[in-house]
Structures are given as structure tokens and as C-alpha cells.
Scaffold this motif. Structure first.
Motif, PDB file in Angstrom:
ATOM      1  N   LEU A  28     -77.999 -11.397  63.429  1.00 34.34           N
ATOM      2  CA  LEU A  28     -77.642 -12.783  63.119  1.00 34.34           C
ATOM      3  C   LEU A  28     -78.885 -13.649  62.959  1.00 34.34           C
ATOM      4  O   LEU A  28     -78.998 -14.425  61.998  1.00 34.34           O
ATOM      5  N   GLY A  46     -73.396 -20.384  63.525  1.00 35.11           N
ATOM      6  CA  GLY A  46     -73.326 -19.353  64.557  1.00 35.11           C
ATOM      7  C   GLY A  46     -72.215 -19.628  65.551  1.00 35.11           C
ATOM      8  O   GLY A  46     -71.467 -18.720  65.929  1.00 35.11           O
ATOM      9  N   LEU A 114     -78.737 -18.750  71.891  1.00 35.75           N
ATOM     10  CA  LEU A 114     -78.801 -18.909  70.436  1.00 35.75           C
ATOM     11  C   LEU A 114     -79.806 -19.983  70.014  1.00 35.75           C
ATOM     12  O   LEU A 114     -80.631 -19.725  69.128  1.00 35.75           O
TER      13      LEU A 114
END
Length: 178
Positions: A28, A46, A114
Motif C-alpha cells: 500500500l 487508505g 499509516l
């Protein structure tokens, strides 16, 4: 045919719940960097794509609890499919929409991994990343750190208190059999 397609799509989307973030993390991040989305846009994408399976699971489960007779009575009254959804079904979905909103907001608000992997620009850092700066290798400013934790907690608590009435109404909506 439609039922089979719905089931396949549902199981495909919900299967994403069984994939831990640690497994998809590196692909990702590489994808978001390669497309130039290493900013808030990539962060939002995301969260949307990783939160979608759980949100679909909760929504479909809630919609199964809505009596089919409501939809049938709207059709008998001459409502189209869209009118039935927007005027009958969607207003009944306030509790699950509030629940999903709270879960998604808290997930995005508290996420550390993230943003840490995706955002490199100091001006774009999220609150958990900024709070991480209060912890040094050899010392920690506990007063400043805990003051910032308390300040970061307030918006989430206020948001929950605002949306709490829809969650509570959803919890007790099916409590009594009529």
C-alpha cells in the motif's frame, strides 16, 4: 442472479477484514508513493479502503434487521426503489451510520502507523505523530505529553457525546417485540 451477485460481492468485500494491515502495509505504501499520493489524500484513501470491509459488514447486518414489510408497504404505496430507500430505509439507518461514523473517526483520529509510514512532510503530520515527538530517546516531557493527550482526547469525546443518542436509540430499537 442478483442475489448471487450480491452474495459474491458481499463476501469479497468482507474478506478484507481477514487481511491484517501488517500484510498490506508495504504494498500500500509503495503504491501510494508511486502514484504521488503520499499526503492527506492518500491517507484518506487508505482509511476508506481499509475500513470498507468492516463498514459493509456492519451495514448489511443492520439492514437484515429492518423488517421487509416496510419496503413492501412503500412499494404498495407506489414508491420507486430509490424513494423507498431514501424515505423509508435510510432514515432507519441513523444508528448504524452513527456507529460507523464514530468507529471510522476514532480509527483515523488515533491511527499512528499509516501516517508514520506515509507522511514525510512535517507540516502534514497528524496529531499522534506530533505527540510522538514528545518522547525522546533519553527523556520525556510528561507534563507536555499528557496535556497534549488530554487535548487530543477532547474532540473524540465531544463527537461521541453528540452522536451517542443515535447509537442508544439503535440499541433499544429492537428490544421490545410488538
Amino acid at each position: 442472479m442478483h442475489r448471487k451477485l450480491f452474495k459474491w460481492t458481499y463476501f469479497y468485500l468482507v474478506s478484507g477484514m481477514f487481511i491484517p494491515f501488517n500484510i498490506i502495509m508495504l504494498p500500500l505504501i509503495k503504491l501510494l508513493y508511486a502514484t504521488g499520493l503520499n499526503s492527506y489524500v492518500g491517507l484518506i484513501l487508505g482509511y476508506v479502503f481499509y475500513g470498507l470491509p468492516a463498514n459493509v459488514f456492519l451495514t448489511v447486518g443492520y439492514l437484515h434487521s429492518v423488517p421487509r414489510e416496510l419496503e413492501e408497504s412503500a412499494v404498495i404505496d407506489g414508491a420507486t426503489v430509490w424513494q423507498t430507500f431514501w424515505r423509508v430505509i435510510f432514515p432507519l439507518m441513523k444508528p448504524i451510520n452513527a456507529t460507523i461514523t464514530i468507529f471510522t473517526m476514532l480509527n483515523a483520529w488515533n491511527d499512528f502507523m499509516l501516517p508514520m509510514l506515509l507522511i514525510r512532510d512535517k507540516s502534514l503530520m497528524t496529531l499522534p505523530l506530533i505527540q510522538y515527538a514528545f518522547q525522546g530517546q533519553y527523556n520525556t516531557d510528561y507534563g507536555l505529553a499528557f496535556a497534549s493527550y488530554l487535548m487530543a482526547l477532547l474532540p473524540a469525546v465531544i463527537f461521541f457525546l453528540f452522536a451517542q443518542r443515535w447509537i442508544v436509540s439503535g440499541l433499544v430499537s429492537g428490544a421490545v417485540k410488538s
